[in-house]
Design an enzyme around this catalytic site. Structure first.
Site, PDB file in Angstrom:
ATOM      1  N   HIS B 318       0.873  -1.164   0.000  1.00 44.05           N
ATOM      2  CA  HIS B 318       0.000   0.000   0.000  1.00 44.05           C
ATOM      3  C   HIS B 318       0.912   1.215   0.000  1.00 44.05           C
ATOM      4  CE1 HIS B 318      -2.922   2.976   1.054  1.00 44.05           C
ATOM      5  NE2 HIS B 318      -3.884   2.086   0.929  1.00 44.05           N
ATOM      6  N   ARG B 338      -6.243  10.341  -0.317  1.00 39.16           N
ATOM      7  CA  ARG B 338      -5.973  10.785  -1.685  1.00 39.16           C
ATOM      8  C   ARG B 338      -7.275  10.963  -2.459  1.00 39.16           C
ATOM      9  NH1 ARG B 338      -2.748   6.322  -3.797  1.00 39.16           N
ATOM     10  NH2 ARG B 338      -3.227   5.321  -1.826  1.00 39.16           N
TER      11      ARG B 338
END
Lengths: 228, 531
Positions: B318, B338
C-alpha cells in the site's frame, strides 16, 4: 547507521518490573519484555479493541484504562491487560424489532440504572462522549446513539468501569443496526440495480467480456471514460 | 510531534500548496507504468523471491518468507492424532473469523447447515476490521457491473481469472443490499443515496463507505449477527492441518486450543478456509499494515492437502503506510485521503505521481522518488518517506472535513501530537495485501481438493496480480457468501470415508527428502519477542 542507545523507563507488568525503551506502546513494551501475546493483541492499530489494559501511573492512585497498542508507556507505570470481559450481549432478530425506546429497554433493561457519573466518557480511548449517547438511548433517540457512538471499537473499557453495570458498546451497536435498517432511508438506486441483476440484465454483456480476447479488453480499458 | 527538520521540509510543502491546488499531475501512460513497475516494485527484484522446491507449485517463484513456510514440516505428528473420535462433527467447518469466514458461516447457516466457526484469535480479529477505505459496487445509474469488470481486469493487469471477476462484480450490489438489510451503517445522503467516491483505478465513483470505519462497521455488524443467530463460534482455536478422507476429500481439520495447547479434531462434510493473508511474515522485511494473525496458515495447510497456489509472487504494497511517528510505523493511511484530494509531494514540495494511480504504481513511484531521485525525506531513525498533503482536503472541501471524513486517521495522529488537518503526514509503502492465494472457482471451491472451499484473502485469482482499493472488502463477502451457500448445498450429497492425515505424512517425507523442513509451520502468530 548506528542507533543511539534508547532511554529506558521502568514499567511493572502484573507487578513485575521491566526496563523498556521510552516511547514504546504498552504492547510493544510487553513484547520487548518477553511476552508473546495470544490474547490482548489484535490489529495493533487502534481499530479492533482487543488490547484493553488497566494501568496506574507513578504517584497517582487513580486507575486508568487504555488500548495497549495506542498507549505509550511511562516510567513507573503499573499495568495488566484485560484478556476477556464477560459483559452481556442481548440476542435478537433484527427483522422483528422496532427502532425505539421500548426495544432498547426490553433488550437492555439495566439502561435506566445509569448514574450519570461520566466514567464511561472519561475512559473511552476513542474520545466518544459515551454518557451522552447513553442519555440519548434513555430518551429513545436511536439515530442520536447511532451517530454519536459510530467510532466505537467495542473494546469494552466503558463497561469494565461502569458502576451501574451498563454494557454501553452493545447498546450502541443495537442502535446503529436499528438506525441503518429502519431509520435511514433505503438506497433506491441500489434496490433498482439488484433487481436488474436478478433479472439477468447484465448477463449477456458480462459473458461477452468474460470471453473477450485480452488485447481487445485492454483496448477498451485504455479508452474507458473516467467520471470526473 | 514533528522534529525541526521535518518542520523545515513541511514548510516547502506549504509554500507550494496554493499552486499545486491548480496543478493536475499527468497520469502514467501504459508503457511508462510498465517501466516504473519493472524497475522499482519489490516483486520484480531478483533477491526477494525463490522457487519453491516441494508440493503442487514446485518450481514457482514466491517470496522467500512464504517459501520458508511452504517448505516446512507440519507442526502436527500425523500418527499422534486420533481422528476417529472427533470433538466436533458438523456440516460446515469455517476456519477464520474475519469478514469472509463470518459471511460464509452466516450464509451456510441461513441455508440450513450445522456450522462451526473456529478462529485463532477473537471473532472479528482480522484485516477486515482495519479496512478504512471502502467497498466497491456498481449500483449508481452511470455505472454497471460491466464497467466495474473492466476496471478490475485493468487494475489486475488482465491477469485476473475472468469468471471470478464476473462473480465479484455481478454480486457486488447484492452484497451491499445484504449489508444494508443487516443494518450496516453506510454513509448516505438524506434521501438514502449511497455516498460514493473514486478509488485508485476506478472509472466511476463506486466506493461505498461508512465514514472511515468501513471494514470495522461491516465486521462488527456481521459479528453481532453471528452471535444473534447462535452459530457455534470457538475463539483462540487455531487450525493446524486439514483432514482428508481416504478418497482425498476434505473432511475437517485438526485444531488447537491456543490457551491449553490441547489438540481437537473437527469432522466436517465441507470445510471453508478463510484464514486471511500473509502480511505478518513481513515479505522483503517491509513493515505491514496487517492484523496480528496474518501468518499464511491457510496457504500452508491447503498446500499440504494438494491445493495449487496462484499469483503469490505478486505482493501488494500500500503506497501510504505511516513512516512517522515510529509508534505507528507500517499502519495504513487510507487511500480515501488521496480520494479526497491530498497530493503526494516530495521533500522539495513537488508532486511526482498522479495520486490515484493503481497502488503498485504509486508504491513504485514513491520508492523511486526516495531511492533513485533522492527527493524523499529521511527521519532520524533512517526511515524514508514522502509527504501526503492532507491539509489540501480542508482547502478543497472546507475546514473540518478531515475530522469529519477521516475521524479514525485524525485521532491516531492526534495521539502522537500531529494534526493532519493542518500538517502533512510522512508516508512510505507498507506490505498490505496478498494478491494471490489458493486457486478457486466461482463458488470458492478448490479444484484439487473436493470438499474444500477458500474465501477471502487466502484465495487467489480474483484480483490477478494487483487488487484495487475497495475490492477486498467486496471479495471477502462475495466469495464468503458463495462458498457458504455452495458448501451448505453440498452437505446432503456427501458421505465421508475414513479420515486420515496421510497427506501430511507424505508431505513431511517429501520435505525431508529435499533436505528441507528444519522449521515447522503453520506459525499461527508472529514472534516479536526480543531475544
Amino acid at each position: 547507521m548506528a542507533q543511539p542507545e534508547p532511554e529506558l523507563v521502568t514499567i511493572h507488568i502484573m507487578g513485575k518490573g521491566y526496563r523498556v525503551p521510552k516511547g514504546l506502546t504498552i504492547m510493544k513494551a510487553m513484547e520487548y519484555s518477553g511476552y508473546r501475546l495470544i490474547r490482548g493483541a489484535g490489529c495493533r492499530g487502534g481499530f479492533c479493541g482487543a488490547c484493553g489494559t488497566v494501568y496506574r501511573t507513578k504517584g497517582d492512585w487513580r486507575l486508568k484504562v487504555g488500548l495497549a497498542c495506542q498507549t505509550v508507556v511511562e516510567d513507573g507505570m503499573y499495568l495488566t491487560q484485560i484478556p476477556f470481559y464477560p459483559a452481556n450481549k442481548a440476542v435478537y432478530d433484527l427483522a422483528e424489532l422496532k427502532p425505539g425506546l421500548a426495544t432498547l429497554l426490553r433488550l437492555y433493561p439495566e439502561l435506566p440504572r445509569c448514574l450519570g457519573c461520566n466514567t464511561c466518557t472519561r475512559v473511552c480511548p476513542q474520545g466518544i462522549d459515551v454518557m451522552d449517547y447513553m442519555a440519548r438511548a434513555m430518551r429513545g433517540d436511536v439515530a442520536g446513539v447511532a451517530d454519536r457512538s459510530f467510532d466505537c471499537i467495542m473494546c469494552g473499557l466503558c463497561a469494565s468501569r461502569c458502576p451501574a453495570e451498563e454494557v454501553q458498546y452493545n447498546v450502541a451497536i443495537l442502535a446503529r443496526r436499528l438506525y441503518a435498517r429502519y431509520l435511514a432511508p433505503p438506497a433506491r438506486h441500489l434496490a433498482e440495480r439488484v433487481r436488474e441483476i436478478e433479472e439477468g440484465r447484465y448477463d449477456e454483456e458480462l459473458d461477452r467480456f468474460v470471453q473477450m480476447d485480452p488485447a481487445e479488453l485492454k483496448k477498451l480499458y485504455n479508452a474507458r471514460d473516467i467520471e470526473a | 510531534m514533528y522534529t525541526a527538520n521535518m518542520l523545515k521540509s513541511m514548510a516547502r510543502v506549504e509554500e507550494t500548496r496554493e499552486r499545486r491546488l491548480q496543478e493536475k499531475f499527468p497520469r502514467l501512460g501504459p508503457d511508462e507504468k510498465d517501466e516504473l513497475l519493472r524497475r522499482f516494485h519489490p516483486d520484480f527484484r531478483e533477491d526477494t523471491q525463490r522457487p519453491v522446491k516441494v508440493g503442487p507449485n514446485a518450481g514457482d517463484r514466491m517470496p522467500h518468507e512464504l517459501v520458508d513456510l511452504l517448505e516446512a514440516r507440519s507442526v502436527v505428528e500425523p500418527g499422534a492424532v486420533d481422528l476417529d473420535e472427533p470433538d466436533y462433527d458438523v456440516d460446515v467447518l469455517v476456519i477464520g473469523g474475519g469478514g469472509a469466514g463470518a459471511a460464509a458461516a452466516l450464509t451456510a447457516h441461513a441455508h440450513g447447515a450445522d456450522v462451526l466457526l473456529v478462529t485463532k484469535l477473537r471473532l472479528g480479529d482480522a484485516n477486515t476490521m482495519m479496512a478504512q477505505g471502502g467497498i466497491q459496487a456498481a449500483d449508481k445509474p452511470n455505472d454497471s457491473p460491466v464497467i466495474h469488470y473492466l476496471d478490475v481486469m485493468g487494475g489486475g493487469g488482465f491477469t485476473n481469472r475472468p469468471e471470478l471477476v464476473r462473480a465479484l462484480t455481478a454480486d457486488a450490489p447484492l452484497v451491499i443490499r445484504w449489508l444494508e438489510e443487516l443494518g450496516c451503517m453506510f454513509s448516505k445522503e438524506a434521501d438514502g443515496t449511497m455516498m460514493t467516491i473514486h478509488g485508485g483505478g476506478t472509472s466511476r465513483k463506486r466506493m461505498h463507505f461508512a465514514r472511515d470505519y468501513t471494514g470495522a462497521e461491516i465486521m462488527r455488524t456481521l459479528r453481532d449477527e453471528l452471535l444473534n443467530r447462535g452459530i457455534n463460534v470457538v475463539e483462540f482455536c487455531a487450525a493446524l492441518e486439514l483432514v482428508l478422507d481416504d478418497g482425498g476429500r476434505c473432511a475437517g481439520a485438526v485444531l488447537q486450543n491456543l490457551e491449553t495447547g490441547r489438540l481437537l479434531v473437527a469432522r466436517a462434510r465441507t470445510t471453508i478456509l478463510a484464514t486471511g493473508g500473509f502480511g505478518r511474515i513481513h515479505v522483503s522485511g517491509f513493515p505491514t499494515s496487517n492484523h496480528y494473525g496474518a501468518t499464511a496458515d491457510g496457504l500452508v495447510m491447503a498446500y499440504r492437502a494438494g491445493a495449487r497456489l496462484v499469483y503469490l509472487d505478486a505482493t501488494q504494497f500500500h503506497p501510504t503506510g505511516v513512516a512517522y511517528p515510529e509508534q505507528m510505523l507500517g499502519q495504513l493511511v487510507t487511500e480515501k485521503v488521496r480520494g479526497l484530494g491530498a497530493q503526494l509531494v516530495n521533500a522539495e514540495g513537488e508532486q511526482f505521481v498522479f495520486p490515484l494511480e493503481t497502488r503498485d504504481a504509486v508504491s513504485a513511484a514513491i520508492i523511486r522518488e526516495c531511492f533513485e531521485r533522492g527527493r524523499g525525506f529521511v527521519t532520524e531513525t533512517g526511515q524514508h518517506g514522502v509527504w501526503l498533503d492532507s491539509p489540501m482536503i480542508e482547502r478543497i472541501h472546507g475546514p473540518g472535513t478531515v475530522r469529519a471524513e477521516l475521524p479514525a486517521m485524525f485521532r491516531q495522529y492526534e495521539r502522537f501530537g500531529i494534526d493532519m488537518s493542518s500538517q502533512p503526514i510522512l508516508i512510505y509503502p507498507t506490505l498490505h495485501y496478498q494478491n494471490g492465494g489458493v486457486e478457486i472457482d466461482e463458488f470458492g471451491r478448490c479444484p484439487q481438493v473436493p470438499g474444500l472451499y477458500v474465501a477471502g484473502e487466502a484465495a487467489g485469482g480474483i484480483h490477478g496480480r494487483n487488487r484495487l482499493m475497495g475490492n477486498s472488502l467486496l471479495d471477502i463477502l462475495v466469495f464468503g457468501r458463495r462458498a457458504g451457500a455452495h458448501a451448505a448445498g453440498e452437505v446432503s450429497r456427501i458421505g465421508l470415508s475414513r479420515p486420515t492425515l496421510d497427506h501430511v505424512a507424505r508431505f513431511n517425507r517429501e520435505v525431508e527428502a529435499a533436505g528441507l523442513g528444519r522449521i515447522t509451520a503453520p506459525i499461527l502468530l508472529p514472534d516479536y519477542v526480543r531475544r
